[in-house]
Design an enzyme around this catalytic site. Structure first.
Site, mmCIF file in Angstrom:
data_model
loop_
_atom_site.group_PDB
_atom_site.id
_atom_site.type_symbol
_atom_site.label_atom_id
_atom_site.label_comp_id
_atom_site.label_asym_id
_atom_site.label_seq_id
_atom_site.Cartn_x
_atom_site.Cartn_y
_atom_site.Cartn_z
ATOM 1 N N SER A 1 0.789 -1.228 0.000
ATOM 2 C CA SER A 1 0.000 0.000 0.000
ATOM 3 C C SER A 1 0.824 1.282 0.000
ATOM 4 O O SER A 1 0.318 2.340 -0.339
ATOM 5 C CB SER A 1 -0.963 0.024 1.185
ATOM 6 O OG SER A 1 -0.266 0.251 2.395
ATOM 7 N N LYS B 1 0.880 4.650 6.707
ATOM 8 C CA LYS B 1 0.263 5.502 5.679
ATOM 9 C C LYS B 1 0.878 6.894 5.738
ATOM 10 O O LYS B 1 1.609 7.230 6.657
ATOM 11 C CB LYS B 1 -1.256 5.632 5.894
ATOM 12 C CG LYS B 1 -2.017 4.323 5.942
ATOM 13 C CD LYS B 1 -2.038 3.610 4.618
ATOM 14 C CE LYS B 1 -2.738 2.260 4.763
ATOM 15 N NZ LYS B 1 -2.413 1.344 3.717
#
Length: 188
Positions: A40, A81
């Site tokens: 990701s 993230k």
């Protein structure tokens, strides 16, 4: 064993105990080691990268746009993230362009993937209102997204949404493995 040898042995034992204590304190309260799982955050971070996370940074300063953070996504999983939105920000993507508070924001970390696209967009069009029902990032919350926008479970997913700052583990400071890819991370 002579008296001098005993004192030296005791001194060594004390030094070893102190060393272990320091390592435990540093690991528990200041820094932590994390291994990236998944794709990701590619191309910035890859599956298997090993990171040092500064657990103290956000005790003395606030997160910044672009920080790479680790947070508790579920009771058993931590995610890595990038901070896209801070409290009070409006967030919108239009034509693969981030608009924060109505202004275009450059995202150089996405260029590698954008250049590979044959057609379409890396990041779909959306507004915070469409995703969350709110127009601004609430106080004490963050909007986070993975750099691999097509394959990232992040704030765009209803089960993640806004990330409470209390869920933050810390800020990614260093990638130390693989050794040919050592890198420090800072914003601005």
């Amino acid at each position: 064993m002579s008296e001098r040898s005993k004192r030296e042995l005791v001194s060594w034992i004390k030094a070893v105990i102190l060393g272990f204590t320091i390592v435990i304190v540093v690991k528990s309260f200041l820094f932590s080691n994390y291994v990236v799982e998944g794709k990701s955050m590619m191309p910035t971070l890859k599956d298997g990268n090993r990171l040092i996370v500064n657990k103290l940074d956000y005790d003395v300063s606030a997160p910044k746009h672009g920080d790479i953070v680790i947070f508790h996504a579920t009771p058993t999983e931590d995610y890595v993230k990038r901070v896209i939105g801070l409290p009070g920000d409006t967030i919108e993507y239009k034509g693969d362009q981030l608009l924060r508070n109505g202004k275009e924001v450059d995202e150089p970390y996405l260029k590698a993937y954008k250049n590979q696209l044959e057609s379409g967009q890396l990041t779909e069009d959306f507004t915070l209102k469409e995703k969350t029902g709110k127009t601004r990032v609430p106080k004490g919350m963050l909007w986070v997204m993975g750099d691999n926008r097509i394959k990232s479970s992040d704030s765009r997913m209803p089960w993640i949404g806004f990330v409470d700052m209390d869920q933050l583990v810390g800020k990614v400071s260093l990638r130390y493995y693989p050794t040919n890819d050592i890198n420090t991370f800072s914003t601005n």
